[in-house]
Design a protein around this motif. Structure first.
Motif, PDB file in Angstrom:
ATOM      1  N   LEU A  44      -0.158  -1.178  -5.179  1.00  0.00           N
ATOM      2  CA  LEU A  44      -1.131  -0.736  -6.911  1.00  0.00           C
ATOM      3  C   LEU A  44      -1.385  -1.990  -7.424  1.00  0.00           C
ATOM      4  CD1 LEU A  44       1.276   1.834  -9.106  1.00  0.00           C
ATOM      5  CD2 LEU A  44      -0.541   2.515  -7.674  1.00  0.00           C
ATOM      6  N   THR A  45      -0.582  -2.590  -7.630  1.00  0.00           N
ATOM      7  CA  THR A  45      -1.211  -4.655  -7.389  1.00  0.00           C
ATOM      8  C   THR A  45      -1.614  -4.936  -7.094  1.00  0.00           C
ATOM      9  OG1 THR A  45       0.954  -5.138  -7.891  1.00  0.00           O
ATOM     10  CG2 THR A  45       0.620  -5.101  -9.609  1.00  0.00           C
ATOM     11  N   GLU A  46      -0.620  -6.247  -5.669  1.00  0.00           N
ATOM     12  CA  GLU A  46      -0.820  -6.890  -4.721  1.00  0.00           C
ATOM     13  C   GLU A  46       0.070  -6.850  -3.512  1.00  0.00           C
ATOM     14  OE1 GLU A  46      -3.427 -10.333  -6.721  1.00  0.00           O
ATOM     15  OE2 GLU A  46      -1.636 -10.275  -6.645  1.00  0.00           O
ATOM     16  N   VAL A  47      -0.221  -6.815  -2.297  1.00  0.00           N
ATOM     17  CA  VAL A  47       0.155  -7.020  -1.202  1.00  0.00           C
ATOM     18  C   VAL A  47       0.178  -8.481  -0.686  1.00  0.00           C
ATOM     19  CG1 VAL A  47       0.263  -6.995   1.041  1.00  0.00           C
ATOM     20  CG2 VAL A  47      -0.420  -4.763   0.201  1.00  0.00           C
ATOM     21  N   GLY A  48       1.770  -9.018  -0.574  1.00  0.00           N
ATOM     22  CA  GLY A  48       1.870 -10.251  -0.572  1.00  0.00           C
ATOM     23  C   GLY A  48       1.849 -11.279   0.479  1.00  0.00           C
ATOM     24  N   GLU A  49       2.238 -12.107   1.109  1.00  0.00           N
ATOM     25  CA  GLU A  49       2.406 -12.980   2.311  1.00  0.00           C
ATOM     26  C   GLU A  49       3.164 -12.037   3.312  1.00  0.00           C
ATOM     27  OE1 GLU A  49       3.222 -16.874   2.201  1.00  0.00           O
ATOM     28  OE2 GLU A  49       1.379 -17.191   1.265  1.00  0.00           O
ATOM     29  N   PHE A  50       4.176 -11.519   2.334  1.00  0.00           N
ATOM     30  CA  PHE A  50       5.593 -10.637   3.442  1.00  0.00           C
ATOM     31  C   PHE A  50       5.186  -9.395   4.289  1.00  0.00           C
ATOM     32  CE2 PHE A  50       9.144  -7.325   3.894  1.00  0.00           C
ATOM     33  CZ  PHE A  50      10.575  -8.389   4.329  1.00  0.00           C
ATOM     34  N   ILE A  51       3.654  -9.308   3.758  1.00  0.00           N
ATOM     35  CA  ILE A  51       2.559  -8.390   4.748  1.00  0.00           C
ATOM     36  C   ILE A  51       3.482  -8.042   6.486  1.00  0.00           C
ATOM     37  CG2 ILE A  51       0.537  -9.371   4.626  1.00  0.00           C
ATOM     38  CD1 ILE A  51       1.574  -5.142   4.893  1.00  0.00           C
ATOM     39  N   SER A  52       2.872 -10.576   6.546  1.00  0.00           N
ATOM     40  CA  SER A  52       3.169 -10.837   8.051  1.00  0.00           C
ATOM     41  C   SER A  52       4.703 -10.752   8.410  1.00  0.00           C
ATOM     42  CB  SER A  52       2.703 -12.213   7.965  1.00  0.00           C
ATOM     43  OG  SER A  52       3.777 -12.783   6.787  1.00  0.00           O
ATOM     44  N   GLU A  53       5.223  -9.762   7.981  1.00  0.00           N
ATOM     45  CA  GLU A  53       6.604 -10.117   8.757  1.00  0.00           C
ATOM     46  C   GLU A  53       6.853  -8.296   9.294  1.00  0.00           C
ATOM     47  OE1 GLU A  53       9.604 -12.236   8.187  1.00  0.00           O
ATOM     48  OE2 GLU A  53       8.314 -13.662   7.177  1.00  0.00           O
ATOM     49  N   ILE A  54       6.161  -7.684   8.996  1.00  0.00           N
ATOM     50  CA  ILE A  54       6.265  -6.460   9.494  1.00  0.00           C
ATOM     51  C   ILE A  54       5.949  -6.524  11.210  1.00  0.00           C
ATOM     52  CG2 ILE A  54       4.914  -4.491  10.204  1.00  0.00           C
ATOM     53  CD1 ILE A  54       4.881  -3.849   6.906  1.00  0.00           C
ATOM     54  N   ASP A  55       6.502  -6.078  12.095  1.00  0.00           N
ATOM     55  CA  ASP A  55       6.279  -5.745  13.393  1.00  0.00           C
ATOM     56  C   ASP A  55       5.548  -4.735  13.375  1.00  0.00           C
ATOM     57  OD1 ASP A  55       6.567  -5.995  15.474  1.00  0.00           O
ATOM     58  OD2 ASP A  55       8.868  -5.143  16.348  1.00  0.00           O
ATOM     59  N   GLY A  56       4.556  -5.307  13.671  1.00  0.00           N
ATOM     60  CA  GLY A  56       2.977  -4.492  13.790  1.00  0.00           C
ATOM     61  C   GLY A  56       2.192  -4.328  13.550  1.00  0.00           C
ATOM     62  N   VAL A  57       0.602  -4.429  14.013  1.00  0.00           N
ATOM     63  CA  VAL A  57       0.163  -4.033  12.972  1.00  0.00           C
ATOM     64  C   VAL A  57      -0.168  -2.944  11.806  1.00  0.00           C
ATOM     65  CG1 VAL A  57      -2.613  -3.258  12.827  1.00  0.00           C
ATOM     66  CG2 VAL A  57      -1.644  -4.641  14.747  1.00  0.00           C
ATOM     67  N   VAL A  58      -0.402  -2.897  10.803  1.00  0.00           N
ATOM     68  CA  VAL A  58      -0.769  -2.108   9.366  1.00  0.00           C
ATOM     69  C   VAL A  58      -1.588  -2.794   8.586  1.00  0.00           C
ATOM     70  CG1 VAL A  58       0.546  -1.350   8.010  1.00  0.00           C
ATOM     71  CG2 VAL A  58       1.972  -2.230   8.922  1.00  0.00           C
ATOM     72  N   GLU A  59      -2.664  -0.648   7.957  1.00  0.00           N
ATOM     73  CA  GLU A  59      -3.435  -1.200   7.042  1.00  0.00           C
ATOM     74  C   GLU A  59      -3.078  -2.075   6.150  1.00  0.00           C
ATOM     75  OE1 GLU A  59      -6.218   2.303   7.949  1.00  0.00           O
ATOM     76  OE2 GLU A  59      -6.622   1.901   9.933  1.00  0.00           O
ATOM     77  N   HIS A  60      -3.202  -2.573   4.684  1.00  0.00           N
ATOM     78  CA  HIS A  60      -2.924  -2.640   4.227  1.00  0.00           C
ATOM     79  C   HIS A  60      -3.697  -2.764   2.827  1.00  0.00           C
ATOM     80  CE1 HIS A  60      -3.013  -6.624   3.996  1.00  0.00           C
ATOM     81  NE2 HIS A  60      -2.818  -7.256   5.211  1.00  0.00           N
ATOM     82  N   LYS A  66      -4.645  -3.724 -13.073  1.00  0.00           N
ATOM     83  CA  LYS A  66      -3.931  -3.910 -14.957  1.00  0.00           C
ATOM     84  C   LYS A  66      -2.412  -3.700 -14.974  1.00  0.00           C
ATOM     85  CE  LYS A  66      -9.396  -3.979 -15.041  1.00  0.00           C
ATOM     86  NZ  LYS A  66     -10.454  -3.953 -16.464  1.00  0.00           N
ATOM     87  N   SER A  67      -2.652  -5.021 -16.058  1.00  0.00           N
ATOM     88  CA  SER A  67      -0.764  -4.381 -16.459  1.00  0.00           C
ATOM     89  C   SER A  67      -1.998  -3.200 -17.906  1.00  0.00           C
ATOM     90  CB  SER A  67      -0.362  -5.960 -17.390  1.00  0.00           C
ATOM     91  OG  SER A  67      -1.312  -5.999 -18.830  1.00  0.00           O
ATOM     92  N   GLY A  68      -0.279  -2.714 -17.974  1.00  0.00           N
ATOM     93  CA  GLY A  68      -0.617  -1.079 -18.764  1.00  0.00           C
ATOM     94  C   GLY A  68      -1.588  -0.369 -17.982  1.00  0.00           C
ATOM     95  N   HIS A  69      -1.406   0.932 -18.682  1.00  0.00           N
ATOM     96  CA  HIS A  69      -2.490   1.970 -18.163  1.00  0.00           C
ATOM     97  C   HIS A  69      -4.086   1.492 -17.807  1.00  0.00           C
ATOM     98  CE1 HIS A  69      -0.046   4.784 -19.889  1.00  0.00           C
ATOM     99  NE2 HIS A  69       0.188   4.182 -20.786  1.00  0.00           N
ATOM    100  N   ASP A  70      -3.932   1.664 -16.896  1.00  0.00           N
ATOM    101  CA  ASP A  70      -5.387   1.512 -15.252  1.00  0.00           C
ATOM    102  C   ASP A  70      -5.701   3.066 -15.082  1.00  0.00           C
ATOM    103  OD1 ASP A  70      -7.148   0.246 -14.457  1.00  0.00           O
ATOM    104  OD2 ASP A  70      -6.347  -1.513 -13.407  1.00  0.00           O
ATOM    105  N   PHE A  71      -6.541   3.167 -15.713  1.00  0.00           N
ATOM    106  CA  PHE A  71      -6.980   5.003 -15.580  1.00  0.00           C
ATOM    107  C   PHE A  71      -7.799   4.596 -14.646  1.00  0.00           C
ATOM    108  CE2 PHE A  71      -5.913   4.761 -19.792  1.00  0.00           C
ATOM    109  CZ  PHE A  71      -4.887   6.366 -19.585  1.00  0.00           C
TER     110      PHE A  71
END
Length: 376
Positions: A44-60, A66-71
């Motif tokens: 919902l917010t961000e995908v960080g650098e940790f995505i590189s730790e996953i073994d294999g190709v992953v769409e992200h 935004k903070s609070g209600h973001d409709f």
């Protein structure tokens, strides 16, 4: 009719960076059969650098909520789900559950929501509006997964989720990867000759690291030998980092006694030099770092909250303190330091406890059993 294509599992999280939940997701993706599954991650917010730790190709995908209600996030998420067409939508924790209703407009065969722990704004799970939100979303969800008996009973008895929808899948770790070395690494530099208390976690109010630092300070004040010989290593990053570092910097006696390493993706080398793993959380599911340290044969001193009570065995794998006994935390630190001969037995018992009940193979097998039902 058997599904011929790979099963597409979409993991919906608030954010994806270094943390216990992210590690569970990464471990499952890496261990599940790559010929049978493909995965995507939506944050919902961000995908960080940790995505590189996953073994294999992953769409992200990062939705940059935004903070609070973001409709508008509902519309963004709907468009992505419609585009990628997952077979399974697996959401995690309270911040994502409200989006499960979108599945009623999409051809998603299996809807799963997992509860991995509680948040600082509802540590006891008693806030009525959040209980109501879970009940309202329940018709859109096929299975609620919990990682501890504590969370399982809470969803059943307090939130009133039907028992038939509840599944208990405890967290598990790779016990072959997290195993004690036959020869302990040599401690050099500031670690040489020191007794090390170690903590690995996100620096966040619910983890209560301020209490941990204060307890270590009290132990140093009460025991000159403790003050001379002990270090506290804190591995992790998070919103409390500056506050905690300031707390240490403002105390002349702690500056060279407490070490902040920052965030580390591979913490096995730190576990290998810890004498005792410490944790003082206010609420927990089943902490991955506790399991990892125990698998490495590190005894522990922890607070008895949430799923921790189901993992540890008091006096056998280490020491656990309930709320009424928390004021003695610093005394238990001194006790563990002064009774070093007992640590070997606690170490062996910790390792045995995790290998027998909290293996990654068991956890992944349980998720595989659920996911593959879309083939039927």
């Amino acid at each position: 009719m058997v599904k011929k294509e790979k099963i597409h599992v979409c993991h919906l999280v608030y954010s994806f960076d270094i943390g216990g939940l992210e590690r569970v997701i990464a471990n499952c993706i890496g261990a599940l059969d790559k010929n049978a599954y493909r995965h995507s991650i939506i944050a919902l917010t961000e995908v960080g650098e940790f995505i590189s730790e996953i073994d294999g190709v992953v769409e992200h995908y990062s939705l940059n909520k935004k903070s609070g209600h973001d409709f508008f996030i509902h519309l963004k998420l709907y468009k992505i789900l419609k585009k990628i067409r997952p077979d399974v939508l697996h959401s995690y924790n309270l911040s994502t559950i409200e989006y499960q209703w979108l599945t009623s407009f999409l051809d998603i065969q299996l809807r799963i929501h997992a509860e991995h722990g509680r948040d600082s704004y509802d540590m006891n799970g008693t806030v009525k509006k959040y209980q109501l939100l879970r009940r309202v979303m329940s018709p859109f969800i096929d299975h609620f997964v919990t990682v501890s008996q504590d969370l399982h009973h809470w969803l059943r008895d307090d939130v009133l989720i039907p028992e038939k929808k509840l599944l208990l899948i405890t967290n598990g770790i790779d016990t072959d990867y997290y195993r004690p070395d036959n020869i302990k690494p040599e401690r050099k530099g500031i670690y040489e000759g020191k007794f090390i208390f170690g903590h690995v976690s996100r620096l966040h109010p619910i983890k209560n690291q301020e209490f941990l630092i204060e307890s270590f300070n009290k132990a140093c004040f009460l025991s000159p030998s403790f003050r001379e010989s002990c270090l506290l290593i804190i591995v992790g990053d998070g919103p409390d980092k500056d506050k905690l570092k300031k707390l240490v910097d403002n105390n002349e006696h702690l500056k060279d006694k407490i070490i902040f390493t920052g965030s580390k993706s591979n913490v096995r080398e730190y576990y290998s030099i810890f004498d005792v793993f410490v944790m003082s959380s206010l609420a927990e599911g089943v902490p991955m770092t506790l399991l990892e340290s125990m698998s490495m044969g590190v005894p522990h001193l922890v607070t008895s909250v949430g799923g921790i009570t189901e993992v540890v065995e008091e006096g056998i794998t280490g020491i656990s303190l309930c709320d009424k006994d928390k004021d003695t935390y610093h005394e238990k630190m001194i006790e563990l330091f002064e009774n070093k001969n007992n640590l070997s037995t606690l170490s062996q018992n910790s390792r045995l406890r995790v290998t027998s009940s909290y293996s990654q193979n068991k956890m992944v097998g349980s998720y595989n059993k659920i996911y593959k039902t879309v083939c039927i």
